[in-house]
Design a protein around this motif. Structure first.
Motif, PDB file in Angstrom:
ATOM      1  N   GLN A 151       0.837  -1.298  -0.205  1.00 36.68           N
ATOM      2  CA  GLN A 151      -0.204   0.104  -0.106  1.00 36.68           C
ATOM      3  C   GLN A 151       1.171   1.639   0.180  1.00 36.68           C
ATOM      4  O   GLN A 151       0.411   1.969  -0.611  1.00 36.68           O
ATOM      5  CB  GLN A 151      -0.606   0.310   1.260  1.00 36.68           C
ATOM      6  CG  GLN A 151      -1.786   1.215   1.401  1.00 36.68           C
ATOM      7  CD  GLN A 151      -3.040   1.558   2.567  1.00 36.68           C
ATOM      8  OE1 GLN A 151      -3.230  -0.173   2.947  1.00 36.68           O
ATOM      9  NE2 GLN A 151      -2.792   2.548   3.051  1.00 36.68           N
ATOM     10  N   THR A 152       1.727   1.130   0.931  1.00 33.38           N
ATOM     11  CA  THR A 152       2.739   2.397   0.948  1.00 33.38           C
ATOM     12  C   THR A 152       3.445   2.809  -0.316  1.00 33.38           C
ATOM     13  O   THR A 152       3.605   3.433  -1.282  1.00 33.38           O
ATOM     14  CB  THR A 152       3.924   2.443   1.679  1.00 33.38           C
ATOM     15  OG1 THR A 152       3.664   2.232   3.140  1.00 33.38           O
ATOM     16  CG2 THR A 152       5.026   3.588   2.451  1.00 33.38           C
ATOM     17  N   TYR A 153       3.780   1.301  -0.920  1.00 35.68           N
ATOM     18  CA  TYR A 153       4.900   1.832  -1.897  1.00 35.68           C
ATOM     19  C   TYR A 153       4.061   2.479  -3.318  1.00 35.68           C
ATOM     20  O   TYR A 153       3.849   3.093  -4.400  1.00 35.68           O
ATOM     21  CB  TYR A 153       5.174   0.350  -2.763  1.00 35.68           C
ATOM     22  CG  TYR A 153       6.198   0.542  -3.961  1.00 35.68           C
ATOM     23  CD1 TYR A 153       7.470  -0.185  -4.438  1.00 35.68           C
ATOM     24  CD2 TYR A 153       4.522  -0.021  -5.924  1.00 35.68           C
ATOM     25  CE1 TYR A 153       7.516  -0.098  -5.444  1.00 35.68           C
ATOM     26  CE2 TYR A 153       5.660   0.292  -6.539  1.00 35.68           C
ATOM     27  CZ  TYR A 153       6.972  -0.155  -6.793  1.00 35.68           C
ATOM     28  OH  TYR A 153       7.460  -0.213  -8.101  1.00 35.68           O
ATOM     29  N   VAL A 154       2.806   1.854  -3.473  1.00 34.55           N
ATOM     30  CA  VAL A 154       1.156   2.550  -4.442  1.00 34.55           C
ATOM     31  C   VAL A 154       1.335   3.591  -3.762  1.00 34.55           C
ATOM     32  O   VAL A 154       0.690   4.206  -4.987  1.00 34.55           O
ATOM     33  CB  VAL A 154       0.192   1.092  -4.308  1.00 34.55           C
ATOM     34  CG1 VAL A 154      -0.896   2.238  -5.337  1.00 34.55           C
ATOM     35  CG2 VAL A 154       0.530   0.099  -4.882  1.00 34.55           C
ATOM     36  N   GLN A 155       0.679   4.025  -3.031  1.00 36.87           N
ATOM     37  CA  GLN A 155       0.535   5.920  -2.643  1.00 36.87           C
ATOM     38  C   GLN A 155       1.266   6.579  -2.994  1.00 36.87           C
ATOM     39  O   GLN A 155       1.233   7.514  -3.978  1.00 36.87           O
ATOM     40  CB  GLN A 155       0.321   5.288  -1.071  1.00 36.87           C
ATOM     41  CG  GLN A 155      -1.053   5.031  -1.611  1.00 36.87           C
ATOM     42  CD  GLN A 155      -1.713   5.728   0.538  1.00 36.87           C
ATOM     43  OE1 GLN A 155      -3.092   5.454   0.699  1.00 36.87           O
ATOM     44  NE2 GLN A 155      -0.543   6.287   1.457  1.00 36.87           N
ATOM     45  N   LEU A 158       1.407   6.419  -6.648  1.00 36.48           N
ATOM     46  CA  LEU A 158       0.338   7.839  -7.410  1.00 36.48           C
ATOM     47  C   LEU A 158       1.096   9.436  -7.124  1.00 36.48           C
ATOM     48  O   LEU A 158       0.653  10.280  -7.739  1.00 36.48           O
ATOM     49  CB  LEU A 158      -0.670   7.264  -6.647  1.00 36.48           C
ATOM     50  CG  LEU A 158      -1.572   5.842  -7.059  1.00 36.48           C
ATOM     51  CD1 LEU A 158      -2.405   5.617  -6.021  1.00 36.48           C
ATOM     52  CD2 LEU A 158      -1.821   5.843  -8.273  1.00 36.48           C
ATOM     53  N   GLN A 159       1.583   9.262  -5.572  1.00 36.18           N
ATOM     54  CA  GLN A 159       2.537  10.530  -5.309  1.00 36.18           C
ATOM     55  C   GLN A 159       2.565  11.068  -6.794  1.00 36.18           C
ATOM     56  O   GLN A 159       2.961  12.705  -7.056  1.00 36.18           O
ATOM     57  CB  GLN A 159       2.114  10.971  -4.144  1.00 36.18           C
ATOM     58  CG  GLN A 159       0.998  10.692  -3.144  1.00 36.18           C
ATOM     59  CD  GLN A 159       1.507  10.567  -1.334  1.00 36.18           C
ATOM     60  OE1 GLN A 159       2.792  10.713  -1.535  1.00 36.18           O
ATOM     61  NE2 GLN A 159       0.708  10.882  -0.414  1.00 36.18           N
ATOM     62  N   ARG A 202      -8.136   8.912  -0.408  1.00 37.06           N
ATOM     63  CA  ARG A 202      -8.939  10.023  -1.338  1.00 37.06           C
ATOM     64  C   ARG A 202      -8.919  10.426  -2.800  1.00 37.06           C
ATOM     65  O   ARG A 202      -8.919  10.680  -3.297  1.00 37.06           O
ATOM     66  CB  ARG A 202     -10.633  10.132  -0.953  1.00 37.06           C
ATOM     67  CG  ARG A 202     -11.333  10.133  -1.909  1.00 37.06           C
ATOM     68  CD  ARG A 202     -13.056  10.789  -1.055  1.00 37.06           C
ATOM     69  NE  ARG A 202     -13.718  11.387  -2.242  1.00 37.06           N
ATOM     70  CZ  ARG A 202     -15.143  11.332  -1.567  1.00 37.06           C
ATOM     71  NH1 ARG A 202     -15.283  11.429  -0.743  1.00 37.06           N
ATOM     72  NH2 ARG A 202     -15.784  11.829  -2.356  1.00 37.06           N
ATOM     73  N   ASP A 203      -7.822  11.884  -2.482  1.00 38.17           N
ATOM     74  CA  ASP A 203      -7.236  12.521  -2.620  1.00 38.17           C
ATOM     75  C   ASP A 203      -6.352  12.485  -3.702  1.00 38.17           C
ATOM     76  O   ASP A 203      -5.563  12.819  -4.669  1.00 38.17           O
ATOM     77  CB  ASP A 203      -6.823  13.800  -1.649  1.00 38.17           C
ATOM     78  CG  ASP A 203      -5.209  13.003  -1.013  1.00 38.17           C
ATOM     79  OD1 ASP A 203      -5.190  12.272  -0.885  1.00 38.17           O
ATOM     80  OD2 ASP A 203      -4.497  13.877  -0.377  1.00 38.17           O
ATOM     81  N   LEU A 204      -5.827  11.147  -3.640  1.00 39.17           N
ATOM     82  CA  LEU A 204      -4.809  10.451  -5.036  1.00 39.17           C
ATOM     83  C   LEU A 204      -5.582  10.381  -6.542  1.00 39.17           C
ATOM     84  O   LEU A 204      -4.868  10.247  -7.025  1.00 39.17           O
ATOM     85  CB  LEU A 204      -4.614   8.917  -4.659  1.00 39.17           C
ATOM     86  CG  LEU A 204      -3.934   8.521  -3.091  1.00 39.17           C
ATOM     87  CD1 LEU A 204      -3.324   7.263  -2.455  1.00 39.17           C
ATOM     88  CD2 LEU A 204      -2.252   9.399  -3.059  1.00 39.17           C
TER      89      LEU A 204
END
Length: 401
Positions: A151-155, A158-159, A202-204
């Motif tokens: 999850q940390t990697y994906v977020q 995405l940022q 959600r803001d991703l």
């Protein structure tokens, strides 16, 4: 009269007049179309009030009735098959006899009776069906929740404005030997847009290229509403004599569009003589406007020139039945993506672009200007006519017929 004039005469609003003109019947919370289709309006949940979910009791809890009634695949036993199995079992039939009757394997019948039979009442078909549906759910925790590292990697990516596909493919390279760090593109999209799970921030969604707050729905192309309310007549049913170009009165039509798609002119070409007529539309190219303009343009034609009209499957000809009734000209539609089936019109539209460039506003040309252009084009000799003009060839065909 035009529809607006008729509506004003009978003191009806525009919506009712349009429905009456198209043969639509208004019913409670819906409409019935001439072809028999019934469209029901979805009720606003605020106006409808609080509605209770359709729940049924199942062994060990409750289940949504809509899920129970949904047919997934023929490989699953249906409720009718379970009822038949229950009846055959009560009559004393063996498992192999039941399997032969249902067209299923004996192991399927044996497994069904073992898994879904109630201990106190024996095998009950409806209870068995609900238990089977509930067992099929197999709920599990989303992968991006179960694995904080993933999850940390994906977020983080995405940022950095990586797309979900780029993240998924890169995970396959960076962690090719670690299955727990693999995730599909669709899983990332669902984690972004399905906010109820709270998988990702959600803001991703704002970091995606499109920046949509919600996912754009996609419809099954096979379930789309038809473009025309009235059934169309395909070009394959057009009279064979039209192909020969020996008799006058058979037309091809289309629209030429102006700058930014804000204006249009309807073009009509007679197949035998290449005679051109232009219908004024201005900035309104709705089906009703096209119908009224074509009726105004073609109504003065003599009976010998009112044979057929061939058009493509554009929505502007949705009122083809009303046009045919008013002019006594049968309308036939080309196959999708087949402009060569009305080649004379395509060729003429190319010639007309000399007068109406693509980047120009066609609203500035009134009826008189269009008539002047058509007259000039009809007086131009054509190689396909042996260097006769369309006006001369049409006059000769009319005299011969």
């Amino acid at each position: 009269m035009t529809r607006a004039q008729a509506a004003k005469r009978v003191r009806a609003d525009k919506r009712s007049a349009a429905d009456w003109d198209k043969g639509i019947t208004i019913i409670h919370r819906g409409r019935v179309y001439p072809d028999g289709r019934v469209v029901r309006y979805q009720q606003d949940p605020i106006l409808a009030g609080v509605t209770t979910a359709r729940k049924v009791n199942v062994l060990g809890g409750q289940l949504d009735l809509d899920r129970v009634e949904k047919v997934i695949h023929p490989r699953y036993l249906s409720l009718l098959e379970r009822e038949r199995l229950h009846d055959l079992r009560r009559s004393g039939a063996s498992m192999r006899q039941i399997a032969a009757e249902l067209g299923r394997a004996p192991s399927t019948v044996s497994r069904e009776l073992r898994r879904n039979a109630a201990s106190s009442s024996g095998y009950l078909p409806h209870t068995a069906h609900r238990a089977s549906v509930r067992r099929r759910l197999r709920p599990r925790q989303p992968k991006l929740i179960a694995n904080p590292e993933l999850q940390t990697y994906v977020q983080a990516r995405l940022q950095q404005k990586w797309s979900p596909q780029q993240i998924s493919r890169r995970l396959g390279k960076d962690f090719d030997m670690v299955p727990s760090m693999q995730v599909s593109t669709e899983t990332i999209y669902q984690a972004i847009y399905v906010h109820a799970r709270g998988t990702l921030q959600r803001d991703l969604a704002g970091h995606l290229r499109r920046g949509r707050a919600v996912r754009k729905p996609r419809r099954d192309p096979h379930q789309r509403r038809p473009r025309f309310i009235d059934p169309i007549t395909p070009i394959t049913m057009r009279p064979r004599v039209v192909e020969t170009r020996t008799s006058p009165g058979h037309w091809e039509g289309d629209l030429i569009i102006g700058a930014n798609g804000k204006s249009a002119i309807a073009t009509l070409v007679e197949r035998s003589s290449r005679y051109v007529m232009l219908a004024h539309l201005g900035d309104d190219r709705t089906a009703e406007s096209v119908r009224d303009s074509l009726i105004t343009t073609m109504s003065p034609l003599p009976a010998a020139l009112r044979g057929t009209l061939t058009w493509d499957q554009g929505a502007e000809m949705a009122e083809h039945r009303a046009f045919a009734s008013a002019t006594n000209i049968e309308v036939y539609f080309c196959d999708p993506g087949s402009p060569w089936q009305r080649g004379s019109n395509e060729n003429t539209n190319g010639l007309l672009r000399q007068y109406f460039p693509r980047s120009s506003d066609l609203r500035v040309h009134d009826v008189n200007a269009l008539r002047s252009v058509a007259d000039e084009l009809n007086a131009r000799p054509r190689a396909a006519l042996g260097w006769d003009t369309p006006a001369e060839r049409l006059s000769a065909l009319l005299d011969a017929s």
